[in-house]
Scaffold this active site. Sequence first.
Site, mmCIF file in Angstrom:
data_model
loop_
_atom_site.group_PDB
_atom_site.id
_atom_site.type_symbol
_atom_site.label_atom_id
_atom_site.label_comp_id
_atom_site.label_asym_id
_atom_site.label_seq_id
_atom_site.Cartn_x
_atom_site.Cartn_y
_atom_site.Cartn_z
ATOM 1 N N LYS A 1 50.408 67.028 17.966
ATOM 2 C CA LYS A 1 51.683 66.551 18.229
ATOM 3 C C LYS A 1 52.808 67.518 17.679
ATOM 4 C CE LYS A 1 50.308 62.572 16.650
ATOM 5 N NZ LYS A 1 50.653 61.080 16.163
ATOM 6 N N ASP B 1 47.761 54.523 13.561
ATOM 7 C CA ASP B 1 48.601 53.619 14.113
ATOM 8 C C ASP B 1 48.327 52.663 15.085
ATOM 9 O OD1 ASP B 1 48.390 55.750 15.911
ATOM 10 O OD2 ASP B 1 50.386 56.123 16.330
HETATM 11 C C1 GLC Z 1 47.496 61.297 18.670
HETATM 12 C C2 GLC Z 1 46.584 61.251 17.342
HETATM 13 C C3 GLC Z 1 46.298 59.928 16.937
HETATM 14 C C4 GLC Z 1 47.447 58.898 17.387
HETATM 15 C C5 GLC Z 1 48.164 59.012 18.558
HETATM 16 C C6 GLC Z 1 49.435 58.150 18.698
HETATM 17 O O1 GLC Z 1 46.703 61.236 19.590
HETATM 18 O O2 GLC Z 1 45.541 62.338 17.187
HETATM 19 O O3 GLC Z 1 45.780 59.683 16.001
HETATM 20 O O4 GLC Z 1 46.834 57.476 17.432
HETATM 21 O O5 GLC Z 1 48.361 60.533 18.764
HETATM 22 O O6 GLC Z 1 50.208 58.276 17.761
#
Ligand code: GLC
Length: 473
Positions: A167, A202
């Site tokens: 991200k 999360d």
């Molecule tokens: C990415 C992260 C994951 C998180 C998701 C949503 O996929 O690797 O851990 O839950 O983003 O934020």
Amino acid sequence: MASNDIPHATSAQQAALRDLERDLTVDTAKLQSIVQGFIKSMNQGLEKDGNSLAMIPSYVRTRPTGQEKGTYLALDLGGTNLRVCQVTLEGHGQFSVVQQKFTIPQDVKHSNARMFFDWIADCVSVFLTDHDLEPKPEDQDIPLGFTFSFAVSQSSINRGELIMWNKGFSAEGVVGRDVVLLLQDALKRKHLRIRIAALVNDTVGALMTSAYQNPSTVMGVIFGTGTNAAYYEKLARVAKWEDDASAELHDKLDEMVINMEWGGFDNAKEFLPVTFFDNGVDRETQNPNKQVFEKMISGLYLGEVARKVLLHLIDCRLLFNGLSSTELNQPYNFDTAYMSTIVADETSDLGDTKHTLETVLLLPETTLTDRRVVQRVCYLLGLRAARLSAAALASVLTVRQDLLASGPCTVGIDGSMYEFYPQFEQFLLEAVGEILGSSLAQNVKTTLAKDGSGVGAAIVAMVADKQRELLHK
Ligand code: GLC
């Protein structure tokens, strides 16, 4: 909405839209085959590490009752902002939250471990001062739940090493290290008397928040900057879990919340209908051939896929008379939020779309047909995102059919795609119905687990204490 609905589109434009529609459509049969691949990947991930679905044990083994009470600090990090919260669990499924948001500067995202965690500790310090929450000398250290939304391999409820960044984060020296220790050290450097009681993804936060309010919750899902899910799995099915509990305890704690890391599904591109445009986006990311599923669905990437499609149509002289703008040429400048506005635009001249294209993205004057084509592209990509999401969600519910067959199952969902993308939820549920059949699908209840990351972290911090008591009794 079929492509030939666009009046005055030339036959070349119609042909291009038909091709696009063919490539972006995920019909029921395709959904079913994705589900098969997904369930296979889930089972592989539960068996051993190193598979495309990481299926990470979260060490959360109990369900909240909704009666938990207490006050905790929570940190939520993993998207655009860092949120620092004080969460008060009030019992009866009620809670209140006092919070402050800090936008994460780009240079912090790309800094190093020390700068990254020092910046977080600074924000915590500001929050404590602004809200007059610093502990008095006689007080105990404040317990904190840390929601860190990246793939972390946990070794206990408050320990875990970062497997990889995604991200758009890349601070050096964090991968392979325990993020709780890094944060705890940074807090110490600022003399902040805080004890990190829980490390939470999360999705686990969304699950716990929803379960606190509604006991029928089985899953927590995020459709936001990234996408991922957590669910209650039977411990007996988690082959890679090395049991630490006595046989007697095993009966009490026979479930484990699994952080699936489903954004990593099908990195080999075997099952997903990956297009030319998806491959283009993937190749230019920090992690090519990783998080392939996430890049077809989530808010960080969807706009970029749309931008690639629009540039292709421009280059074929099928849009904007073949002219782009400096703004549209810039990677990641076609925000997914613009897509929401464009898809929701019901004005007769598509005035909101005109504003986005001409005033925000500074494209030369657009025709109504241009705007309809753009709206169509955004619609198709949103529909595909919702249907692919449904395949993942239905796979988990198929695996836990024991729960689904016996009554309503609630799925707590948070994230901007779910909250704001027009018709996302409707398309999601329609596709879940196609996969599961109407009688099972009618037991699927979705609910917004708003700000679940903060509240969930507090609940896990509390659950951690409860579990510790059980395990050490
Ligand atoms: C990415 C992260 C994951 C998180 C998701 C949503 O996929 O690797 O851990 O839950 O983003 O934020």
